[in-house]
Write a protein that holds these residues in place. Structure first.
Motif, PDB file in Angstrom:
ATOM      1  N   ASP A  33      37.687  45.912   8.753  1.00 29.87           N
ATOM      2  CA  ASP A  33      38.626  46.688   9.566  1.00 29.87           C
ATOM      3  C   ASP A  33      37.911  47.314  10.761  1.00 29.87           C
ATOM      4  O   ASP A  33      38.370  47.220  11.906  1.00 29.87           O
ATOM      5  CB  ASP A  33      39.276  47.765   8.705  1.00 29.87           C
ATOM      6  N   ARG A  34      36.770  47.931  10.498  1.00 32.27           N
ATOM      7  CA  ARG A  34      36.020  48.588  11.578  1.00 32.27           C
ATOM      8  C   ARG A  34      35.513  47.569  12.604  1.00 32.27           C
ATOM      9  O   ARG A  34      35.589  47.801  13.805  1.00 32.27           O
ATOM     10  CB  ARG A  34      34.857  49.368  10.986  1.00 32.27           C
ATOM     11  N   GLN A  35      35.004  46.428  12.126  1.00 33.58           N
ATOM     12  CA  GLN A  35      34.524  45.394  13.040  1.00 33.58           C
ATOM     13  C   GLN A  35      35.656  44.898  13.937  1.00 33.58           C
ATOM     14  O   GLN A  35      35.485  44.763  15.153  1.00 33.58           O
ATOM     15  CB  GLN A  35      33.945  44.218  12.275  1.00 33.58           C
ATOM     16  N   LEU A  36      36.805  44.621  13.349  1.00 32.51           N
ATOM     17  CA  LEU A  36      37.918  44.093  14.134  1.00 32.51           C
ATOM     18  C   LEU A  36      38.423  45.111  15.148  1.00 32.51           C
ATOM     19  O   LEU A  36      38.802  44.734  16.260  1.00 32.51           O
ATOM     20  CB  LEU A  36      39.055  43.649  13.211  1.00 32.51           C
ATOM     21  N   GLN A  37      38.391  46.376  14.787  1.00 31.68           N
ATOM     22  CA  GLN A  37      38.877  47.392  15.717  1.00 31.68           C
ATOM     23  C   GLN A  37      37.841  47.749  16.782  1.00 31.68           C
ATOM     24  O   GLN A  37      38.174  47.834  17.963  1.00 31.68           O
ATOM     25  CB  GLN A  37      39.309  48.640  14.949  1.00 31.68           C
ATOM     26  N   GLU A  39      34.673  46.150  17.497  1.00 30.94           N
ATOM     27  CA  GLU A  39      33.995  45.068  18.207  1.00 30.94           C
ATOM     28  C   GLU A  39      34.965  44.104  18.878  1.00 30.94           C
ATOM     29  O   GLU A  39      34.672  43.570  19.944  1.00 30.94           O
ATOM     30  CB  GLU A  39      33.085  44.295  17.251  1.00 30.94           C
ATOM     31  N   GLN A  40      36.107  43.860  18.227  1.00 24.16           N
ATOM     32  CA  GLN A  40      37.058  42.899  18.782  1.00 24.16           C
ATOM     33  C   GLN A  40      38.189  43.580  19.552  1.00 24.16           C
ATOM     34  O   GLN A  40      38.964  42.915  20.219  1.00 24.16           O
ATOM     35  CB  GLN A  40      37.657  42.031  17.666  1.00 24.16           C
ATOM     36  N   GLY A  41      38.296  44.895  19.417  1.00 24.71           N
ATOM     37  CA  GLY A  41      39.298  45.646  20.173  1.00 24.71           C
ATOM     38  C   GLY A  41      40.722  45.504  19.662  1.00 24.71           C
ATOM     39  O   GLY A  41      41.669  45.747  20.402  1.00 24.71           O
ATOM     40  N   LEU A  42      40.889  45.121  18.399  1.00 25.88           N
ATOM     41  CA  LEU A  42      42.229  44.967  17.841  1.00 25.88           C
ATOM     42  C   LEU A  42      42.742  46.292  17.293  1.00 25.88           C
ATOM     43  O   LEU A  42      42.010  47.037  16.659  1.00 25.88           O
ATOM     44  CB  LEU A  42      42.223  43.928  16.712  1.00 25.88           C
ATOM     45  N   GLU A  43      43.988  46.577  17.546  1.00 23.94           N
ATOM     46  CA  GLU A  43      44.663  47.729  16.952  1.00 23.94           C
ATOM     47  C   GLU A  43      45.420  47.207  15.740  1.00 23.94           C
ATOM     48  O   GLU A  43      46.512  46.673  15.865  1.00 23.94           O
ATOM     49  CB  GLU A  43      45.617  48.376  17.957  1.00 23.94           C
ATOM     50  N   LEU A  44      44.809  47.344  14.568  1.00 24.33           N
ATOM     51  CA  LEU A  44      45.385  46.772  13.357  1.00 24.33           C
ATOM     52  C   LEU A  44      46.423  47.680  12.739  1.00 24.33           C
ATOM     53  O   LEU A  44      46.298  48.896  12.769  1.00 24.33           O
ATOM     54  CB  LEU A  44      44.273  46.490  12.341  1.00 24.33           C
ATOM     55  N   ASN A  45      47.436  47.049  12.155  1.00 22.70           N
ATOM     56  CA  ASN A  45      48.532  47.764  11.534  1.00 22.70           C
ATOM     57  C   ASN A  45      48.873  47.041  10.242  1.00 22.70           C
ATOM     58  O   ASN A  45      49.214  45.861  10.278  1.00 22.70           O
ATOM     59  CB  ASN A  45      49.717  47.778  12.491  1.00 22.70           C
ATOM     60  N   ASP A  46      48.800  47.732   9.091  1.00 23.93           N
ATOM     61  CA  ASP A  46      49.049  47.044   7.828  1.00 23.93           C
ATOM     62  C   ASP A  46      50.522  46.726   7.594  1.00 23.93           C
ATOM     63  O   ASP A  46      50.861  46.057   6.634  1.00 23.93           O
ATOM     64  CB  ASP A  46      48.450  47.782   6.628  1.00 23.93           C
ATOM     65  N   ASN A  48      52.047  44.988   9.886  1.00 27.37           N
ATOM     66  CA  ASN A  48      52.145  43.706  10.587  1.00 27.37           C
ATOM     67  C   ASN A  48      51.590  42.618   9.662  1.00 27.37           C
ATOM     68  O   ASN A  48      50.406  42.634   9.325  1.00 27.37           O
ATOM     69  CB  ASN A  48      51.335  43.767  11.885  1.00 27.37           C
ATOM     70  N   PRO A  49      52.427  41.663   9.246  1.00 29.37           N
ATOM     71  CA  PRO A  49      51.963  40.656   8.286  1.00 29.37           C
ATOM     72  C   PRO A  49      50.825  39.792   8.811  1.00 29.37           C
ATOM     73  O   PRO A  49      49.975  39.348   8.033  1.00 29.37           O
ATOM     74  CB  PRO A  49      53.207  39.823   7.993  1.00 29.37           C
ATOM     75  N   TYR A  50      50.765  39.530  10.110  1.00 30.07           N
ATOM     76  CA  TYR A  50      49.669  38.744  10.681  1.00 30.07           C
ATOM     77  C   TYR A  50      48.344  39.489  10.546  1.00 30.07           C
ATOM     78  O   TYR A  50      47.327  38.913  10.163  1.00 30.07           O
ATOM     79  CB  TYR A  50      49.917  38.416  12.154  1.00 30.07           C
ATOM     80  N   HIS A  51      48.356  40.768  10.876  1.00 30.03           N
ATOM     81  CA  HIS A  51      47.149  41.592  10.754  1.00 30.03           C
ATOM     82  C   HIS A  51      46.720  41.700   9.302  1.00 30.03           C
ATOM     83  O   HIS A  51      45.542  41.510   8.978  1.00 30.03           O
ATOM     84  CB  HIS A  51      47.389  42.993  11.308  1.00 30.03           C
ATOM     85  N   LEU A  52      47.667  42.009   8.441  1.00 32.06           N
ATOM     86  CA  LEU A  52      47.369  42.201   7.025  1.00 32.06           C
ATOM     87  C   LEU A  52      46.774  40.936   6.410  1.00 32.06           C
ATOM     88  O   LEU A  52      45.735  40.989   5.755  1.00 32.06           O
ATOM     89  CB  LEU A  52      48.637  42.623   6.280  1.00 32.06           C
ATOM     90  N   GLN A  53      47.397  39.790   6.649  1.00 27.73           N
ATOM     91  CA  GLN A  53      46.906  38.558   6.045  1.00 27.73           C
ATOM     92  C   GLN A  53      45.544  38.169   6.597  1.00 27.73           C
ATOM     93  O   GLN A  53      44.688  37.671   5.870  1.00 27.73           O
ATOM     94  CB  GLN A  53      47.899  37.411   6.259  1.00 27.73           C
TER      95      GLN A  53
END
Length: 92
Positions: A33-37, A39-46, A48-53
């Motif tokens: 989660d931390r790497q994706l947010q 290093e990759q700049g993604l705003e993850l939301n659980d 959102n099925p795409y983010h979660l999967q």
């Protein structure tokens, strides 16, 4: 991303039914989660099925490939690229 939402899905992906590895899996999920947010700049939301999967699959891959050196599998890389593109466009 809420670790308590992701953990049971990762365990199902890995066919783990006991709680013995939960602390280790939670550390992997938090790291992903931390790497994706960060290093990759993604705003993850659980919600959102795409983010979660993606977080589930990436975390499961991290668990399975511990100690190995090598690149992320191509299917995960493609999905990450797509998430990053959609994030820039504001579509996901």
């Amino acid at each position: 991303m809420n670790v308590d939402v992701v953990l049971p899905l990762v365990k199902a992906n890995l066919n783990i039914t006991q709680d013995v590895r939960d602390d280790y899996l939670k550390a992997i999920i938090s790291g992903v989660d931390r790497q994706l947010q960060e290093e990759q700049g993604l705003e993850l939301n659980d919600s959102n099925p795409y983010h979660l999967q993606f977080v589930v699959d990436f975390s499961a891959w991290r668990y399975r490939s511990r100690g190995e050196t090598g690149a992320m599998p191509q299917h995960l890389r493609w999905r990450l690229n797509n998430l990053m593109i959609h994030e820039e466009r504001g579509n996901v």
